[in-house]
Design an enzyme around this catalytic site. Structure first.
Site, mmCIF file in Angstrom:
data_model
loop_
_atom_site.group_PDB
_atom_site.id
_atom_site.type_symbol
_atom_site.label_atom_id
_atom_site.label_comp_id
_atom_site.label_asym_id
_atom_site.label_seq_id
_atom_site.Cartn_x
_atom_site.Cartn_y
_atom_site.Cartn_z
ATOM 1 N N LYS A 40 45.501 -77.545 -83.460
ATOM 2 C CA LYS A 40 44.463 -77.814 -84.478
ATOM 3 C C LYS A 40 43.091 -77.379 -83.941
ATOM 4 O O LYS A 40 42.916 -77.214 -82.727
ATOM 5 C CB LYS A 40 44.452 -79.311 -84.808
ATOM 6 C CG LYS A 40 44.083 -80.195 -83.620
ATOM 7 C CD LYS A 40 44.275 -81.680 -83.924
ATOM 8 C CE LYS A 40 43.942 -82.512 -82.697
ATOM 9 N NZ LYS A 40 44.321 -83.931 -82.874
ATOM 10 N N ARG A 144 44.229 -94.801 -90.834
ATOM 11 C CA ARG A 144 43.703 -93.515 -91.296
ATOM 12 C C ARG A 144 44.749 -92.894 -92.202
ATOM 13 O O ARG A 144 44.763 -93.138 -93.389
ATOM 14 C CB ARG A 144 43.360 -92.621 -90.100
ATOM 15 C CG ARG A 144 42.076 -93.084 -89.412
ATOM 16 C CD ARG A 144 41.680 -92.162 -88.285
ATOM 17 N NE ARG A 144 40.405 -92.598 -87.719
ATOM 18 C CZ ARG A 144 40.019 -92.348 -86.483
ATOM 19 N NH1 ARG A 144 40.798 -91.669 -85.672
ATOM 20 N NH2 ARG A 144 38.844 -92.769 -86.052
ATOM 21 N N TYR A 264 10.696 -79.883 -73.553
ATOM 22 C CA TYR A 264 9.853 -80.502 -74.576
ATOM 23 C C TYR A 264 9.467 -81.902 -74.146
ATOM 24 O O TYR A 264 10.283 -82.632 -73.600
ATOM 25 C CB TYR A 264 10.594 -80.545 -75.915
ATOM 26 C CG TYR A 264 10.890 -79.171 -76.458
ATOM 27 C CD1 TYR A 264 9.860 -78.299 -76.781
ATOM 28 C CD2 TYR A 264 12.211 -78.742 -76.633
ATOM 29 C CE1 TYR A 264 10.127 -77.034 -77.273
ATOM 30 C CE2 TYR A 264 12.490 -77.484 -77.124
ATOM 31 C CZ TYR A 264 11.454 -76.624 -77.444
ATOM 32 O OH TYR A 264 11.726 -75.378 -77.924
ATOM 33 N N MET A 312 18.024 -76.249 -78.234
ATOM 34 C CA MET A 312 19.077 -75.646 -79.052
ATOM 35 C C MET A 312 19.842 -74.566 -78.281
ATOM 36 O O MET A 312 21.062 -74.476 -78.387
ATOM 37 C CB MET A 312 18.483 -75.058 -80.337
ATOM 38 C CG MET A 312 19.557 -74.711 -81.367
ATOM 39 S SD MET A 312 18.943 -73.978 -82.892
ATOM 40 C CE MET A 312 17.977 -75.295 -83.601
#
Ligand SMILES: *Cc1c(COP(=O)(O)O)cnc(C)c1O
Length: 387
Positions: A40, A144, A264, A312
């Site tokens: 998968k 589930r 940052y 990113m």
């Protein structure tokens, strides 16, 4: 082979021979009859169109995917070497039973309504030997997918008309610890549930289960992680070969004075003069920002800390502990692999190894060593850290 030099993003190297070794190890440890491969999510990010045929060459004939679309793509990649049994674990999804028949895919029934739809299809075209092939999932604790005990009790023998159940499927809520008391209880639930319907192979164990007690093995294991060298539970530790290595490219190395802000915020300020390597690796490549908190990469054989957060497409490693000039722009550093195990990196981030593997593998350029690729991996000028 290393990816072409024009590329800068992370590089995932898949060792097909290690996958072969892991396939053999699983086969030796598992006491049940059959091992099926879980491919998968593009074989956990490794590319199902490469991994599926490779496993088929090793003798694998049963595959497990999540969705119909994955199943169709896998069948196309596998080609004519079959027949293969391809199980679709999320059931019919948006498709009709006839689509599954046309594509030679086996739906894993997820609830009573699906079972009824499949029965209608099975009876419509039923004659001797041409029942609709299905597997049935039982919900033994996850809430589930799968028939629960009430749904199962409500079924009459006619519910199975026109259907050939080829497997019963269960999933443990502590799949990584198959011998946990909770799992033993769920095993009993699985045994009781399967006894309420037609006889078929029982499939409960996944990777960790194969390395757990034989009483939890049953007939057909669904194994993903272990094939890819992912240590999916404590019992698997030390049993597998490393099959995937993720590397990031060094874009720049610079020496900076004390008091320099990095990232940052800044996310970090150098306490003294340091040597910093900017890496082409970020959350856009699937790396969680949490990796920066205590995360390390391996540069020229040495573990070095990340500093100043994950952006990113970039992050920064502090390579001050390495001799000057050892790390240079164009080098590749290891994010996980033989020098720094995937499951240990994941543990430091408090996530499961697959939660690190799948997104980062999907976000990387992938190459394949061993097998058909000739084994000459990652030479040709790549300055790689030696262990
Ligand atoms: C993903 C999955 C597996 C494979 O688990 P591994 O631990 O990777 O071997 C097996 N069964 C189900 C239902 C799954 O979702």
């Amino acid at each position: 082979m290393k990816p072409d030099d024009a590329g800068e993003g992370p590089w995932l190297e898949v060792d097909l021979d290690a996958i072969s070794a892991n396939w053999r190890t699983v086969g030796q440890v598992y006491s049940g009859g059959r091992v099926g491969a879980v491919v998968k999510h593009d074989a956990y990010g490794l590319d199902a169109s490469r991994i599926g045929p490779w496993l088929a060459r090793l003798g694998c004939r049963h595959f497990w995917v999540d969705t119909y679309d994955e199943g169709v793509r896998l069948q196309a990649a596998l080609g004519d070497g079959g027949p293969f049994g391809v199980f679709v674990m999320h059931g019919l999804g948006a498709r009709d039973p006839a689509d599954f028949e046309a594509a030679s895919l086996i739906p894993v029934v997820t609830d009573a309504a699906e079972l009824a739809r499949l029965r209608t299809q099975g009876r419509a075209r039923s004659g001797p030997g041409c029942a609709m092939r299905i597997a049935v999932q039982l919900d033994i604790g996850l809430t589930r997918l799968g028939l629960n005990e009430a749904e199962l009790r409500a079924l009459t023998p006619q519910a199975w008309e026109g259907l050939e159940v080829v497997a019963w499927v269960g999933q443990l809520s502590r799949f990584d610890r198959p011998d946990d008391p909770v799992c033993l209880e769920q095993q009993q639930r699985f045994v009781r549930g399967t006894a309420a319907g037609p006889a078929a192979e029982r499939s409960l164990a996944c990777s960790a289960g194969v390395f757990g007690s034989p009483q939890g093995h049953f007939d057909h294991a669904r194994v993903g992680s272990a094939l890819y060298g992912v240590v999916a539970g404590p019992m698997v530790e030390g049993r597998l070969q490393t099959a995937v290595t993720l590397r990031a490219r060094v874009l720049r190395v610079q020496r900076v004075p004390a008091g320099t802000g990095v990232g940052y915020g800044p996310g970090w300020t150098t306490p003294e003069a340091r040597t910093l390597a900017t890496l082409a690796l970020g959350y856009g490549h699937g790396l969680l920002p949490a990796f920066a908190e205590g995360g390390h990469v391996v540069a020229r054989g040495q573990r070095v800390p990340l500093r100043g957060g994950v952006a990113m497409g970039l992050c920064t490693a502090d390579v001050s502990t390495l001799p000057e000039g050892q790390v240079r722009a164009g080098d590749w550093v290891e994010v996980y692999g033989a020098q720094q195990a995937l499951h240990e990196v994941a543990r430091a981030m408090s996530i499961s190894p697959n939660a690190l593997l799948v997104p980062t593998a999907k976000g990387a350029r992938r190459t394949y060593a061993g097998g058909d690729s000739g084994g000459a991996a990652a030479q040709a000028g790549a300055r790689e850290p030696s262990p």
